[in-house]
Scaffold this active site. Sequence first.
Site, PDB file in Angstrom:
ATOM      1  N   HIS A  32      34.401 -36.056 -24.788  1.00  0.00           N
ATOM      2  CA  HIS A  32      33.875 -37.417 -24.628  1.00  0.00           C
ATOM      3  C   HIS A  32      32.749 -37.719 -25.616  1.00  0.00           C
ATOM      4  CE1 HIS A  32      36.556 -38.083 -21.319  1.00  0.00           C
ATOM      5  NE2 HIS A  32      36.174 -36.930 -20.795  1.00  0.00           N
TER       6      HIS A  32
ATOM      7  N   SER B 284      38.002 -38.175 -16.003  1.00  0.00           N
ATOM      8  CA  SER B 284      38.542 -37.699 -17.279  1.00  0.00           C
ATOM      9  C   SER B 284      40.027 -37.385 -17.135  1.00  0.00           C
ATOM     10  CB  SER B 284      37.733 -36.501 -17.771  1.00  0.00           C
ATOM     11  OG  SER B 284      38.083 -36.157 -19.084  1.00  0.00           O
TER      12      SER B 284
END
Length: 313
Positions: free
Chosen positions: A198, A90
């Site tokens: 996400h 990420s």
Amino acid sequence: MKIAYIFPGQGTQTVGMGKDIYEKYEEVRNTYKRIDDALGESIEKLTYEGLQEELNQTKNTQITIYAMSMAILEILNKNGIVPSAAAGLSLGEYSALTCANAISLEEGAKIVRKRGTLMQELAPQGEWAMAAIIGLEDDKVEEACSNVTEGFVRAVNYNCPGQVVVSGEKDAVAKAMEAAKELGARKVIELKTSGPFHTEKLQEASKELRKELEKIQFSKCDIPVIKNFDGKPYGENDNMVEILANHVINPVKFRKSIETMLDMGIDTFVEIGPGKTLSGFVRKVCKEKGSEANVFNIENVETLENAINAIKQ
């Protein structure tokens, strides 16, 4: 030895992380100064003197982890250690892109600061949570999420064999954790995060992040950087703006990223930043594939010097 650098994301932050490295190495202090100058604030003060609750805010977590990773990277560079690939979880993908000279340290700091702020401030109102589901196959975690009929929850981080992170509304995540246990999960752990990351709930943050990314002049990566989006290296024709903007609303395929690096012949993984979460993921993927790899994590002076000595032997 064929080395990959891997960079952590949120959830590994602690007040004081990397302070002994900062105190010992001038290169580290210089890296923080460059970041401070770019942002007009003291990131080391936020890292070493703030409260844990303050550090856990997404807008602060991302920049402090990025700064620590980049400072350690500078020491590795000064020691002549050259990676053959890079990846990050990420937030860590921005660290990997900086490592590969696709963006400068200053540009990286600015966009990471902006990304964290947007992800925090543009998340919809509500109570959000993320949780790691341990000891369950990917499809069973997805089934646990689909079994939650009230509330929003999604599988978002496919980390390694037997570990998937779910994200969504706090109550729905709690229900998914229970459903996962009923399906045979060995353990469920709520994470130190503060948003539905996400997932499609961050559409507004993605839209605004795209505008910020369009201001950056991206360069070709010096080494392969493996994308979270699909677990494949960035290609010459890839649109980094589009990929990174969509990054925050799509699942992280870190397990596939590790598999890709092993297929590239990587035999040494160096985790750069707080914690050793990614090192654990690598070991689990290697075990499933029947592969072997050297794995180091660097988060303090001792682990830094041990890794440098081992790699340079």
